[in-house]
Design a protein around this motif. Sequence first.
Motif, mmCIF file in Angstrom:
data_model
loop_
_atom_site.group_PDB
_atom_site.id
_atom_site.type_symbol
_atom_site.label_atom_id
_atom_site.label_comp_id
_atom_site.label_asym_id
_atom_site.label_seq_id
_atom_site.Cartn_x
_atom_site.Cartn_y
_atom_site.Cartn_z
ATOM 1 N N GLY A 72 -7.065 -13.522 -11.027
ATOM 2 C CA GLY A 72 -5.679 -13.097 -11.011
ATOM 3 C C GLY A 72 -5.322 -12.158 -9.883
ATOM 4 O O GLY A 72 -4.162 -11.746 -9.758
ATOM 5 N N LEU A 73 -6.283 -11.807 -9.041
ATOM 6 C CA LEU A 73 -6.032 -10.902 -7.922
ATOM 7 C C LEU A 73 -5.815 -11.703 -6.640
ATOM 8 O O LEU A 73 -6.483 -12.719 -6.416
ATOM 9 C CB LEU A 73 -7.201 -9.942 -7.729
ATOM 10 C CG LEU A 73 -7.482 -9.001 -8.906
ATOM 11 C CD1 LEU A 73 -8.733 -8.174 -8.649
ATOM 12 C CD2 LEU A 73 -6.279 -8.083 -9.153
ATOM 13 N N PRO A 74 -4.905 -11.253 -5.773
ATOM 14 C CA PRO A 74 -4.639 -11.997 -4.534
ATOM 15 C C PRO A 74 -5.791 -11.883 -3.547
ATOM 16 O O PRO A 74 -6.644 -10.999 -3.661
ATOM 17 C CB PRO A 74 -3.375 -11.328 -3.984
ATOM 18 C CG PRO A 74 -3.407 -9.942 -4.554
ATOM 19 C CD PRO A 74 -4.031 -10.061 -5.913
ATOM 20 N N ASN A 75 -5.777 -12.774 -2.580
ATOM 21 C CA ASN A 75 -6.800 -12.789 -1.530
ATOM 22 C C ASN A 75 -6.303 -11.973 -0.343
ATOM 23 O O ASN A 75 -5.279 -12.296 0.258
ATOM 24 C CB ASN A 75 -7.080 -14.232 -1.111
ATOM 25 C CG ASN A 75 -8.104 -14.326 0.009
ATOM 26 O OD1 ASN A 75 -8.837 -13.371 0.264
ATOM 27 N ND2 ASN A 75 -8.154 -15.463 0.672
ATOM 28 N N TYR A 76 -7.024 -10.916 0.016
ATOM 29 C CA TYR A 76 -6.631 -10.068 1.134
ATOM 30 C C TYR A 76 -7.390 -10.396 2.420
ATOM 31 O O TYR A 76 -7.157 -9.762 3.453
ATOM 32 C CB TYR A 76 -6.872 -8.593 0.793
ATOM 33 C CG TYR A 76 -5.899 -8.002 -0.201
ATOM 34 C CD1 TYR A 76 -4.759 -8.688 -0.610
ATOM 35 C CD2 TYR A 76 -6.108 -6.722 -0.735
ATOM 36 C CE1 TYR A 76 -3.866 -8.142 -1.518
ATOM 37 C CE2 TYR A 76 -5.222 -6.160 -1.625
ATOM 38 C CZ TYR A 76 -4.108 -6.872 -2.024
ATOM 39 O OH TYR A 76 -3.234 -6.319 -2.928
ATOM 40 N N MET A 77 -8.313 -11.327 2.371
ATOM 41 C CA MET A 77 -9.066 -11.683 3.575
ATOM 42 C C MET A 77 -8.204 -12.514 4.529
ATOM 43 O O MET A 77 -7.301 -13.225 4.096
ATOM 44 C CB MET A 77 -10.321 -12.479 3.203
ATOM 45 C CG MET A 77 -11.424 -11.644 2.609
ATOM 46 S SD MET A 77 -12.124 -10.478 3.802
ATOM 47 C CE MET A 77 -12.983 -11.589 4.924
ATOM 48 N N ALA A 134 2.343 -5.515 7.422
ATOM 49 C CA ALA A 134 2.486 -5.299 5.984
ATOM 50 C C ALA A 134 1.199 -4.692 5.419
ATOM 51 O O ALA A 134 0.100 -5.005 5.874
ATOM 52 C CB ALA A 134 2.787 -6.626 5.282
ATOM 53 N N MET A 135 1.360 -3.810 4.430
ATOM 54 C CA MET A 135 0.221 -3.156 3.800
ATOM 55 C C MET A 135 0.084 -3.634 2.354
ATOM 56 O O MET A 135 1.069 -3.953 1.694
ATOM 57 C CB MET A 135 0.378 -1.630 3.842
ATOM 58 C CG MET A 135 0.476 -1.077 5.251
ATOM 59 S SD MET A 135 -1.050 -1.365 6.203
ATOM 60 C CE MET A 135 -0.446 -1.143 7.883
ATOM 61 N N ARG A 136 -1.161 -3.646 1.844
ATOM 62 C CA ARG A 136 -1.455 -4.193 0.520
ATOM 63 C C ARG A 136 -2.318 -3.197 -0.250
ATOM 64 O O ARG A 136 -3.346 -2.747 0.251
ATOM 65 C CB ARG A 136 -2.207 -5.524 0.659
ATOM 66 C CG ARG A 136 -1.387 -6.579 1.407
ATOM 67 C CD ARG A 136 -2.270 -7.687 1.905
ATOM 68 N NE ARG A 136 -1.501 -8.836 2.375
ATOM 69 C CZ ARG A 136 -2.025 -9.953 2.863
ATOM 70 N NH1 ARG A 136 -3.343 -10.063 2.969
ATOM 71 N NH2 ARG A 136 -1.257 -10.950 3.239
ATOM 72 N N GLY A 137 -1.879 -2.888 -1.458
ATOM 73 C CA GLY A 137 -2.604 -1.927 -2.267
ATOM 74 C C GLY A 137 -3.837 -2.529 -2.931
ATOM 75 O O GLY A 137 -3.850 -3.691 -3.334
ATOM 76 N N ASP A 138 -4.876 -1.727 -3.030
ATOM 77 C CA ASP A 138 -6.126 -2.121 -3.684
ATOM 78 C C ASP A 138 -6.413 -1.058 -4.737
ATOM 79 O O ASP A 138 -6.885 0.033 -4.421
ATOM 80 C CB ASP A 138 -7.250 -2.182 -2.643
ATOM 81 C CG ASP A 138 -8.608 -2.571 -3.216
ATOM 82 O OD1 ASP A 138 -8.842 -2.321 -4.411
ATOM 83 O OD2 ASP A 138 -9.446 -3.083 -2.454
#
Length: 352
Positions: free
Chosen positions: A222-227, A156-160
């Motif tokens: 309010g931003l998700p954790n991508y680590m 899965a890919m996540r936008g920044d």
Amino acid sequence: MNSRPRGRFAAALGAAVLGAALVLIAPGAAQAAPAGPPPRPAAPASPDPTLQVHALSAAPGPVDNPLKGWAKFYNPGGNQNTGYPHSLTWGYFGLSEIMTSASNCGSYNWSIIDSMLAETAGYGNQAAIRIYLTYPGGTGSHPANAIPSCFNGNVAMRGDTYWNVTHPDYDSAFLLNAMKNFIAAFGARYDGDPRLGFIHMGLVGLWGEWHTWPYDTDTADGLPNYMPTDANGAQLVAAFDAAFNTTKLEIRYPDAAGERRTRATSATTTTRSASARAPRCRASACPCPWAARPTPSSSASSTSAPRTSGSPARWAASCAPRSSPPRSSTGPTAPARSTTSRRASSWTTPPG
């Protein structure tokens, strides 16, 4: 009552007490004055004939500060020995530049690293290398998005939107397996290569620096954790440790993947500063000094990194001098194999 007798009594009592005190603290015999240094011995009439004669002649001095201090950014075809004195060349590579097959994540093309190592050794320097997946803006010669195409449909890919990049799901079982296999192959090919000074444990986060700010563990914004989780990050750290037993490893933060008490406190790993000039300086870097962090508004390194986990002592020990390829201005050389292990560094005189 008349005060005079009382005064005489007090005076007499005081004199008696003082006398007793003088008896108690009276010094012993007077100490002799220090004798001072002994006289200088007379010079011999002639040198001792049993001493071996060593004829001295002019010769170049040793390479200054090997494997410490500033590192030149790798620029293919550029003269690596211009500017400030240094013995290291720093290079980034995107994982997609090595893992090039769209259908097979176990296929690797090492030519881009081989070229850097050959060129760097030709200048008598050693390389420090980091592999990344995400590099905002790219370097001009390396991509901003270095996520291998074989991840497509599997991870899965996540936008920044802050950095305008894409992050992969670092907790993906497919990604973890592919990256652990890559690390094993990376070590099998390059561990102990004398052209290498350091391998940086990259791969995770922006610039491979093990952070994804502002998409990080501070989710109050309010931003998700991508680590990745500490457990999954630790799998990658352990994979690097297993793959590299001679070439020294570096990691950006001593507490990456919750490793503050284990990997980052051992003598096998050191930390690295990536900030020295303008924001996120990439024109030069400083692999060994432990204390610097990126400072967007400063032209000098910051010393704000946490003084924890024995970091200062470790970088000093882990970045000890080791054998360097002999300097050449004409082309690649064939340096001798380094005898240094990550657990005990020692200086080895380079060949002729």
